[in-house]
Design a protein around this motif. Structure first.
Motif, PDB file in Angstrom:
ATOM      1  N   ILE A 190      40.373  28.239  30.979  1.00  0.00           N
ATOM      2  CA  ILE A 190      40.510  27.272  31.888  1.00  0.00           C
ATOM      3  C   ILE A 190      39.433  26.903  32.643  1.00  0.00           C
ATOM      4  N   PHE A 191      39.470  25.940  33.509  1.00  0.00           N
ATOM      5  CA  PHE A 191      38.488  25.586  34.376  1.00  0.00           C
ATOM      6  C   PHE A 191      38.869  26.088  35.591  1.00  0.00           C
ATOM      7  N   LEU A 192      38.301  26.792  36.331  1.00  0.00           N
ATOM      8  CA  LEU A 192      38.563  27.433  37.517  1.00  0.00           C
ATOM      9  C   LEU A 192      38.044  26.693  38.951  1.00  0.00           C
ATOM     10  N   ILE A 193      38.776  26.177  39.730  1.00  0.00           N
ATOM     11  CA  ILE A 193      38.219  25.374  40.611  1.00  0.00           C
ATOM     12  C   ILE A 193      38.238  26.227  41.939  1.00  0.00           C
ATOM     13  N   LEU A 194      37.100  26.630  42.481  1.00  0.00           N
ATOM     14  CA  LEU A 194      37.023  27.199  43.618  1.00  0.00           C
ATOM     15  C   LEU A 194      37.049  26.250  44.989  1.00  0.00           C
ATOM     16  N   ALA A 195      37.944  26.895  45.760  1.00  0.00           N
ATOM     17  CA  ALA A 195      38.056  25.825  47.033  1.00  0.00           C
ATOM     18  C   ALA A 195      36.833  25.844  47.877  1.00  0.00           C
ATOM     19  N   ALA A 196      36.286  27.040  47.920  1.00  0.00           N
ATOM     20  CA  ALA A 196      35.102  27.130  48.917  1.00  0.00           C
ATOM     21  C   ALA A 196      33.895  26.389  48.568  1.00  0.00           C
ATOM     22  N   THR A 197      33.766  26.193  47.169  1.00  0.00           N
ATOM     23  CA  THR A 197      32.352  25.748  46.388  1.00  0.00           C
ATOM     24  C   THR A 197      32.725  24.167  45.816  1.00  0.00           C
ATOM     25  N   VAL A 198      33.716  24.095  45.285  1.00  0.00           N
ATOM     26  CA  VAL A 198      34.186  22.605  44.414  1.00  0.00           C
ATOM     27  C   VAL A 198      35.406  22.088  44.916  1.00  0.00           C
ATOM     28  N   GLU A 215      31.768  39.461  31.667  1.00  0.00           N
ATOM     29  CA  GLU A 215      31.912  40.167  32.935  1.00  0.00           C
ATOM     30  C   GLU A 215      33.498  40.430  33.116  1.00  0.00           C
ATOM     31  N   PRO A 216      33.806  41.270  33.859  1.00  0.00           N
ATOM     32  CA  PRO A 216      35.379  41.764  34.301  1.00  0.00           C
ATOM     33  C   PRO A 216      35.808  40.322  35.238  1.00  0.00           C
ATOM     34  N   LEU A 217      37.145  40.089  34.734  1.00  0.00           N
ATOM     35  CA  LEU A 217      37.546  38.988  35.587  1.00  0.00           C
ATOM     36  C   LEU A 217      39.051  39.295  35.541  1.00  0.00           C
ATOM     37  N   PHE A 218      40.067  38.684  36.685  1.00  0.00           N
ATOM     38  CA  PHE A 218      41.197  38.735  36.589  1.00  0.00           C
ATOM     39  C   PHE A 218      41.864  37.438  35.887  1.00  0.00           C
ATOM     40  N   PRO A 219      42.777  37.835  34.803  1.00  0.00           N
ATOM     41  CA  PRO A 219      43.439  36.655  34.000  1.00  0.00           C
ATOM     42  C   PRO A 219      44.467  35.723  34.507  1.00  0.00           C
ATOM     43  N   LYS A 220      44.043  34.851  35.591  1.00  0.00           N
ATOM     44  CA  LYS A 220      45.062  34.107  35.988  1.00  0.00           C
ATOM     45  C   LYS A 220      45.156  32.498  35.457  1.00  0.00           C
ATOM     46  N   LEU A 221      46.343  32.331  35.253  1.00  0.00           N
ATOM     47  CA  LEU A 221      46.397  30.730  34.734  1.00  0.00           C
ATOM     48  C   LEU A 221      46.813  29.985  35.853  1.00  0.00           C
ATOM     49  N   ASP A 222      46.113  28.810  35.870  1.00  0.00           N
ATOM     50  CA  ASP A 222      46.637  27.905  36.794  1.00  0.00           C
ATOM     51  C   ASP A 222      48.237  27.526  37.009  1.00  0.00           C
ATOM     52  N   GLY A 223      48.814  27.954  38.048  1.00  0.00           N
ATOM     53  CA  GLY A 223      50.248  27.473  38.054  1.00  0.00           C
ATOM     54  C   GLY A 223      51.158  28.351  37.371  1.00  0.00           C
ATOM     55  N   LYS A 224      50.669  29.410  36.571  1.00  0.00           N
ATOM     56  CA  LYS A 224      51.526  30.213  35.605  1.00  0.00           C
ATOM     57  C   LYS A 224      51.599  31.751  36.239  1.00  0.00           C
ATOM     58  N   ALA A 225      52.621  32.548  36.375  1.00  0.00           N
ATOM     59  CA  ALA A 225      52.510  33.892  36.743  1.00  0.00           C
ATOM     60  C   ALA A 225      52.212  34.627  35.294  1.00  0.00           C
ATOM     61  N   SER A 226      51.697  35.841  35.729  1.00  0.00           N
ATOM     62  CA  SER A 226      51.383  36.671  34.495  1.00  0.00           C
ATOM     63  C   SER A 226      51.243  37.935  34.886  1.00  0.00           C
ATOM     64  N   LYS A 227      51.987  38.872  34.233  1.00  0.00           N
ATOM     65  CA  LYS A 227      51.898  40.562  34.511  1.00  0.00           C
ATOM     66  C   LYS A 227      50.524  41.108  34.713  1.00  0.00           C
TER      67      LYS A 227
END
Length: 137
Positions: free
Chosen positions: A6-14, A78-90
């Motif tokens: 995914i491309f992650l869009i960060l509200a604070a910077t982009v 690096e470590p990350l949280f695997p969140k998909l845009d608009g999709k919930a995941s366990k």
């Protein structure tokens, strides 16, 4: 197995401006437009490969197809949280090992830039991400 790009869009910077996706059987292409600050390291892509129990399988490849002309693109593990845009995941609240892309515009530069990266997203399939960047002070 889960593998996501995914491309992650960060509200604070982009700020997202537009998005377009085209697909074929073996590949898909996604375009994103963002605004980034000059000289500021900005998260632009994340990719991970985990199993159904949220365990790391391997580091997926991210290939730089087109480097930015007015800045640099770093690809790091690096470590990350695997969140998909608009999709919930366990697994979205589980920190996993992944590959992350950061864009940094040259200090003092303002204007347009662009980069293209490619990554696998399913068995035998790839996604190409085009990032159009507007760099501001």
């Amino acid at each position: 197995m889960k593998n996501a790009f995914i491309f992650l869009i960060l509200a604070a910077t982009v700020i997202p401006l537009s998005s377009c996706t085209t697909t074929s059987e073996a590949s898909r292409r996604q375009s994103e437009s963002i605004t980034a600050r000059s000289g500021v390291r900005t998260l632009v892509a994340k990719n991970w490969h985990i199993d159904d129990d949220c365990r790391h399988i391997d580091y997926p490849a991210i290939h730089i197809v087109e480097r930015p002309q007015h800045g640099r693109l770093e690809i790091v593990h690096e470590p990350l949280f695997p969140k998909l845009d608009g999709k919930a995941s366990k697994c979205e609240k589980t920190r996993v090992n992944g590959v992350v892309g950061y864009y940094t515009a040259n200090p003092g530069y303002t204007g347009k830039d662009r980069l293209v990266i490619r990554s696998p997203y399913e068995e035998g399939k790839t996604e190409e991400g085009v990032l159009n960047v507007t760099v501001v002070k």
